[in-house]
Structures are given as C-alpha cells and as structure tokens.
Design an enzyme around this catalytic site. Sequence first.
Site, mmCIF file in Angstrom:
data_model
loop_
_atom_site.group_PDB
_atom_site.id
_atom_site.type_symbol
_atom_site.label_atom_id
_atom_site.label_comp_id
_atom_site.label_asym_id
_atom_site.label_seq_id
_atom_site.Cartn_x
_atom_site.Cartn_y
_atom_site.Cartn_z
ATOM 1 N N CYS A 6 36.819 51.198 -14.928
ATOM 2 C CA CYS A 6 36.537 50.056 -14.063
ATOM 3 C C CYS A 6 37.381 50.127 -12.789
ATOM 4 O O CYS A 6 36.890 49.863 -11.689
ATOM 5 C CB CYS A 6 36.804 48.756 -14.815
ATOM 6 S SG CYS A 6 36.316 47.271 -13.901
ATOM 7 N N CYS A 9 38.275 42.573 -20.626
ATOM 8 C CA CYS A 9 37.761 41.253 -20.237
ATOM 9 C C CYS A 9 36.431 40.902 -20.873
ATOM 10 O O CYS A 9 36.104 39.720 -21.003
ATOM 11 C CB CYS A 9 37.657 41.168 -18.712
ATOM 12 S SG CYS A 9 36.556 42.425 -17.982
ATOM 13 N N GLY A 26 41.199 41.382 -3.879
ATOM 14 C CA GLY A 26 40.387 41.134 -5.058
ATOM 15 C C GLY A 26 40.908 39.913 -5.783
ATOM 16 O O GLY A 26 42.071 39.872 -6.184
#
Length: 345
Positions: free
Chosen positions: A93, A187, A7
């Site tokens: 998340c 974020c 990722g």
Amino acid sequence: MKKVLVGMSGGVDSTVTALLLKEDGYEVEGLYMKLHSKPGYHEVHLARAQKAADFVGIKLHVLDLQYTFNEKVFQPFIDTYEKGQTPNPCALCNRNLKFGEMIKFADKIGADYLATGHYIKTDGKYFYEAEDDTKDQSYFLFYVNKDILPRLVFPLGERKKSDIKDFAASIKGLESFASQEESSEICFVDTTYTDLLKDYVEVDKPGEVLDTDGNVIGEHKGYMHYTIGKRKGFTVNGAHDPHFVLSIDAKKNQITVGKREDLACNYVELENLNMFNDEKEFDTHVKLRYRTKAVACHVIIEGNCAKVTLKEDVLGVAEGQAAVFYDNNKLLGGGWITKTANKTA
C-alpha cells in the site's frame, strides 16, 4: 512559498503533521484517500479528516482509489494466503498508493512535497528509523520508490508519539483527536484475517498434519488458518510437548509441525528487491518481521534477488514477509522472502 500535499486520515498524526507544516510556512493542502471498501469506514474517517482540515484552514481533496487498492493490495493479500505464505499489505500500500498514487496527485495540483504522519526520517537519499522506536514505521516503507525520497517530508520523525498526543490535547479544537483510538495495523481487517478470507476463498478445509519425516500425525482445520511458528489450532496424536508450524503446503493442504528449535532459520532468499544503495555484496543487519530486532547478516545481490546468510538463528521466518536491511538506523532497502533454510541443521 513551497506547496506540500499532506495525506490525511482523520487521525491525530496526520492532523498535527498538517498543522506543523502550515506553522512552518508551507502552503498546505490535504488529501483523503478512499482505499478499501469496508462498510461505514470512510464516512467516519472522512468526516474526521474534514474536521481536521477545517481546523488547520486548508483545502481537503478526496481521491477514490478503491479499485486500485483492490488490484494492488487486497487481491495480493488474498493470493499470498492462498499460496500458504504470510503477506505484508502495508508495504504494498505504501509503495503503490500512499507514496504512488499520492505523488501523482501532488504533481497534479503542483505540490513540491508530499508529507504524511508516518514516524520515520529521511535525508532525501535514505530512510532512517524514527526517534520514537516504539512507533517507527521504516520497516513498512522499505518498498517505496527511491526516486521520490527528495520530495518526502515527515514532521513526526523527530518526535515522540506521546508528545504529539499531548500537543494535540493542549490545543482547543484538537482535544478529540488526541483521545481517538489508534487505527489497527491492517486497516481493512476488523477481527481476524481468516474471518475476512472466508468471504473470498475456502478457508475451513480440514487437512493432514505431518511431522518432519513426512508421517501423518494429526489433523488441521485448513492451511490458511496457520502461519509459520503458530502452535495452536491443530491436533497432534499423542503429543505431550508443544508443536509449531514449520511449513505449509497449500497445494496438498498439509502443514508440517515440529519442535520450537526446528523453527530456526539462518538463510533466506529474496526477490523483487528495492534498494537505496548500489552495493552488490555487504555485511549489515536485517529485520525479518515487524517488531523484531535486526540481526547481523551477509548479503549477496544478484540482479533483483538476494541471498542472505544470517549470523545467528532466527525463529519462525515466513515466506511472503519482507526482509529489510539496516545500517544502524539507516534503511538500505529490502525484498520479499521466497525461501528459508537452516544450513547448519
């Protein structure tokens, strides 16, 4: 040759992760995930991720997960504040996207392993706190599906953040990654969470401030402005000593305030557990918020719920937050706080 999907966010941690794995002999491919829809964000970070992938010499895939992110992370974030609780979007998340949708994509391209730049360790059965305790992210990964642990790789778990930045700074072509600003903890929040909430719900809705006996003693500017333990932003008539938010009643748009010692909590109840062990009753330690110390506790698990008795008082425990169990540096699992109490008060 084993294949690993990394990722990649465009930051120094994921860039160094990809480089280290390639140097270790893995077949490496990268994945950039478009999560939230913050204007201008992905243009900048995707360009950085592509630059990193080009430097390492790997293919970079792009996966648009904005709809899934909105459904499984962002909307629950809004809903939790509406209920007068304090959300933890990063844990959701991690479970649903970073280690949920990403493992699906790893399967799609035939990758044996999934790697990220998280500061955490695993032996395939449990997570462990990172070597760098100032960057440890285990608290936010407690909710990850335990079935995928054998396929996870974390090259930074044994390293210090300062060493990673120094390493990147020493390599020609990576110097700019070493000097980049660190990303924020949430974020998709630019300034404050209340500024973001105002676009979706009515935040500025004045209401009553109560004391612990239920008397109206002041006014606040809207319950969503407050979290448990906050001591500013509301009025208390004739008060000389500091007052702290003890509880929030979303339906009545009221907050109850009191003295600092009134924040003490020694018992919590949890729901939606995610455990890596099978014990139903045990003594261990629990973290009730990120960046706090783990405190000794006794745990009784009943189905998908837990009753946790703390061996010492903890101040400002908030419903909606995660309670994460640790045996020394080993993460045992955790759940979501649905009730708090002081059983000795």
